[in-house]
Design a protein around this motif. Structure first.
Motif, PDB file in Angstrom:
ATOM      1  N   SER A  52       0.854  -1.030  -0.089  1.00 33.97           N
ATOM      2  CA  SER A  52       0.078   0.064  -0.086  1.00 33.97           C
ATOM      3  C   SER A  52       0.755   1.389  -0.074  1.00 33.97           C
ATOM      4  N   TYR A  70      -6.860  -2.972  -4.973  1.00 31.38           N
ATOM      5  CA  TYR A  70      -8.322  -2.797  -4.716  1.00 31.38           C
ATOM      6  C   TYR A  70      -8.799  -1.526  -4.398  1.00 31.38           C
ATOM      7  N   VAL A  71      -8.160  -0.395  -4.521  1.00 30.08           N
ATOM      8  CA  VAL A  71      -8.540   0.950  -4.527  1.00 30.08           C
ATOM      9  C   VAL A  71      -9.403   1.372  -5.776  1.00 30.08           C
ATOM     10  N   THR A  75      -8.507   9.146  -5.361  1.00 28.57           N
ATOM     11  CA  THR A  75      -7.702   9.646  -4.147  1.00 28.57           C
ATOM     12  C   THR A  75      -7.107  10.897  -4.068  1.00 28.57           C
ATOM     13  N   TYR A  92     -10.936  -7.473  -0.652  1.00 24.04           N
ATOM     14  CA  TYR A  92     -11.600  -6.119  -0.078  1.00 24.04           C
ATOM     15  C   TYR A  92     -12.384  -5.392  -1.322  1.00 24.04           C
ATOM     16  N   SER A  94     -13.550  -1.224  -1.656  1.00 23.12           N
ATOM     17  CA  SER A  94     -12.972   0.363  -1.270  1.00 23.12           C
ATOM     18  C   SER A  94     -14.126   1.492  -1.302  1.00 23.12           C
ATOM     19  N   VAL A 108      -8.988   6.255   2.119  1.00 20.05           N
ATOM     20  CA  VAL A 108      -9.748   5.391   1.361  1.00 20.05           C
ATOM     21  C   VAL A 108     -10.266   4.323   2.772  1.00 20.05           C
ATOM     22  N   HIS A 109     -11.472   3.960   2.811  1.00 21.54           N
ATOM     23  CA  HIS A 109     -12.063   2.874   3.430  1.00 21.54           C
ATOM     24  C   HIS A 109     -12.057   1.527   2.759  1.00 21.54           C
ATOM     25  N   LEU A 110     -11.339   0.639   3.429  1.00 19.88           N
ATOM     26  CA  LEU A 110     -11.239  -0.978   2.770  1.00 19.88           C
ATOM     27  C   LEU A 110     -12.150  -1.587   3.549  1.00 19.88           C
TER      28      LEU A 110
END
Length: 168
Positions: A52, A70-71, A75, A92, A94, A108-110
């Motif tokens: 990450s 996964y993002v 951002t 995940y 996101s 970012v909320h995973l």
């Protein structure tokens, strides 16, 4: 890292934090990330790997083709600069959160969506035969009538030879 709860298929978690400056050479950065990741994967083949950070203009799609990014949300402005890769598929989802303080990057909320292998496999039904009381007594009678000294004389104190002679 070794969290309190972790699915059985992972021995531990290895987290790599990455920052690639905008002026960096993308090819060199990818080579360094690839060599470090490959070395760690060789040492820990059952680990969950999370990579990450702020990748700026350098995606790892070609460098780490077995990893999933996964993002999916923006951002910074209309770009996705902060990425998170993992060596597990469907782990995940996101969503973007507002920036923290005066930061120019969104948080970012995973949300974990991974299902352990135990839950992915269908249940197995097995039938176990329970011996009746009469069968147990019959077996006990057979064992009581056995002349065990025949085996002891042939093998003496050799426990391995005695065990092999008594396997049915």
């Amino acid at each position: 890292m070794r969290p309190y709860y972790m699915p059985r298929e992972f021995s531990h978690v290895i987290l790599l934090a990455v920052y690639i400056p905008p002026s960096a050479d993308g090819g060199s950065a990818c080579d360094v990330i690839h060599s470090i990741t490959a070395s760690l994967q060789t040492q820990h083949p059952d680990a969950l790997f999370l990579i990450s950070g702020d990748f700026n203009h350098v995606p790892l799609k070609r460098t780490l083709s077995s990893f999933t990014q996964y993002v999916k949300c923006k951002t910074r402005d209309n770009k996705t600069l902060n990425l998170m890769y993992a060596n597990v598929r469907n782990a995940y989802s996101s969503s973007a959160l507002p920036p923290l303080g005066r930061s120019d990057h969104n948080m970012v909320h995973l949300l974990a969506s991974y299902q352990p292998n135990v839950l992915q496999q269908p249940p197995i039904t097995r039938t176990i035969r329970v011996w009746s009381e009469q069968s147990m007594e019959s077996l006990q009678d057979c064992l009581d009538l056995t002349d065990w000294d025949v085996f002891y004389r042939a093998h003496g104190r050799d426990i391995d030879g005695l065990a092999k002679a008594n396997t049915f």
